[in-house]
Each structure stands twice: as C-alpha cells, then as structure tokens.
Design an enzyme around this catalytic site. Structure first.
Site: not given
Length: 338
Positions: A29, A60, A82-86, A89, A129
């Site tokens: 992304e 993701e 883009q962030f480890a939090d994402y 999925p 984030h």
C-alpha cells in the site's frame, strides 16, 4: 561507508537487490508513487518502473497471497504491510501457505517472500499503529522472524532475507527509522552517536539470519533485547552502573541460543526486555530456553521487563514502554538478590 538512517539503509538494500536480480519485486500500500508512509521505498518506482514497484489496494491478505504465488513461481517479492497492526488479515496466508509450502510440496516449491512491516510505538499511533506482534510468528514452523536495531543490521539482514529461499517476517522498529535514539526521548536526539544513525557499507553485504550480536560485554547480568529495547537497556545500564552484558538478538527465529547460553552461564543472571505485552510474549520462550539450558548457572530467577498486559494505551504510550527507569529498577533488584 555512508552514514544512513534505518529508512535509508532499508531502501538501499531493496535498491541493491532489485539492481542485481530482476526477479525481485516490491509492492504494497502506497509504496510506489508515494514511496511508502515512512518513505522506505521512495524513488524505487521511478528507477525500476511500475511493473516491479507498484501500489496495491488496502487488502493485506491479497498483498501477501499474491506475493506467495509470485514466490512459488520463481520471483522474490519483498512486500510491505504498512503497519504491523495490519498484518492480521494476512496471517492465514502467512501461516497456512507461505510457512508450509516447502513441506507440503516435499521441497518442489519454496516461498522466498520477505514481508516488511513497521512495528512498535513511538508515533502516538495508539492501538492500531503501534503493536509488537512478533511472538505470533515465532510460534510458526517454517517462518523466520527478524528485528534489526540499527542501519547496518537493517540493510544486511534485509538483503539476507530477500536472498533467503524461505519466508522471512522483517519487523522494523519505527522509533529507530529516522535517527538516533538514546532510550529516553520521545523524539530522537540528533546529538546522540548511537547505532540507530550509523555508518553502513555501500554495495552488497549480508548479516546472517540467526546470529545475535553482543552490544556490550559485562560480567554481572545478561540482558536479552531486540529492536528499540537495545537502546533502553543501554541507557539503564549506563545510569545504574551495573556491569551488564547486552545481547541484541536481531533474529528471533532462528534464535542464536549458543550466544545466549554462553553469556548467561558467565553472568549467572538473565533479564529479558521487550516492548510487547508480558503474557505469551517472546520473552516467555527466551525464559524457558534459558531455564532449560542454564539452570545450574542461574543465581537468581529470570526477570522480564515488558509492556503491560493491556490493549495498547494511546494516551499512556511512554508509560507503557519499558523505559530505562523501569529496567534500571529491575536490574538493581536483581543484583540485590542473594
């Protein structure tokens, strides 16, 4: 040698591998035209074109799934979440497909995919984030999990990851992206001559995955840390004056248990510091390994200093992090134990 931030070192690693190997592709992304939210891919699309550096929808699972398919057919994708939090999925794709492909195909296929993602706090990003989910991946056979703490290691480890024939989860501590970190400040101190802003060799080189680095030699206690916490440990040691040996794991899986064992057997004490929550964090595995291998050398119980067992607190971010004060207090207490 060139002085680089971690962002520049990561970008340089991708640039070098894309220049050497036409099968290396970069996507995710906002990584193309925009150059990534943290600018790690800036300029790569302009240099290598939209067929090799391209943007993806906010999906993701799709990003990683496409990358696994590319890897199975001979490409070497370096994808960005883009962030480890994402990354959640995509967890099923990573665990059920990437990690198992070599074994399910009896070695006929491999998954040489590198999944880059920024981890940890430091930007007041709150619960969505700022997470540190590394332990979820160290539990999975078939994956390699890497977390560098400085530009030199970031570049060398990323080149190793891209060249590796197995999937590598490459966590990038965002607090170390753009400058030195002294273990204390919310913003990096440009005057602090730390490893987070350091000299990096130009051209191709590798840092082996699975080998820890002894950042500071000592006799009294072994501190096991990685990523941002290496600098927190250094600050705590400097402030307490305790002669601690600091080991930067660099690679969580495979783990350099030999270096850890040698150090703990020498010092007789072991402290583990990480930003993730305590319960089922990677420190639990480290503690178990140390206990099993070094039991008769341990003089006091193993200590863990970690984030809280709560959802990530946005407003209390800098209290949530293990800081030099909390680490130092635990060090002093360990040294006072008989």
């Amino acid at each position: 040698m060139a002085e680089m931030t971690m962002v520049e070192a990561i970008r340089d690693a991708m640039d070098i591998k894309m220049g050497q190997d036409k099968d290396v592709v970069v996507f995710g992304e906002d990584v193309g035209y925009f150059g990534g939210v943290f600018r790690c891919t800036a300029g790569l699309q302009e240099k290598y074109g939209t067929n090799r550096v391209f943007d993806c929808p906010i999906n993701e699972s799709g990003i990683v799934g496409v990358g696994i398919g590319m890897a199975a057919y001979g490409l070497r994708p370096c994808v960005e979440v883009q962030f480890a939090d994402y990354i959640y999925p995509a967890y099923d794709q990573i665990v059920s497909e990437a990690a198992r492909l070599r074994y399910r195909s009896a070695g006929d296929f491999t998954a040489p995919i590198t999944i880059r993602t920024p981890c940890g706090g430091g930007i007041f990003g709150g619960q969505t984030h700022s997470q540190s989910p590394e332990a979820l991946f160290t539990h999975v056979a078939g994956l390699k999990t890497v977390i560098p703490s400085n530009p030199y290691d970031a570049k060398g480890l990323l080149i190793s990851a891209i060249e590796d024939d197995d999937p590598v989860i490459f966590f990038e501590p965002k607090r170390l992206y753009n400058g030195p970190f002294d273990g204390h400040h919310e913003r990096p101190s440009q005057s602090w001559a730390g490893h987070a802003w350091g000299e990096v060799p130009q051209g191709h080189y590798t840092v082996p995955i699975g080998k820890a680095a002894v950042r500071r030699e000592g006799q009294d206690v072994t501190i096991l840390a990685y990523g941002t916490m290496v600098y927190v440990a250094e600050a705590a040691v400097n402030e307490t004056g305790i002669d601690a040996e600091i080991i930067d794991l660099r690679s969580l899986l495979p783990m350099d248990i030999e270096t850890i064992e040698t150090s703990v057997n020498k010092t007789g004490r072991c402290m583990i510091v990480h930003e993730a929550t305590l319960t089922s964090g990677f420190g639990a595995e480290l503690a178990a390994q140390v206990q099993e291998r070094c039991f008769y050398h341990l003089e006091v119980p193993i200590e863990r200093v970690t984030g809280w067992d709560t959802p990530y607190p946005h407003a209390q971010e800098w209290d949530y992090f293990p800081g030099p004060k909390r680490v130092g207090k635990a060090l002093v207490a360990m040294m006072e134990e008989i």
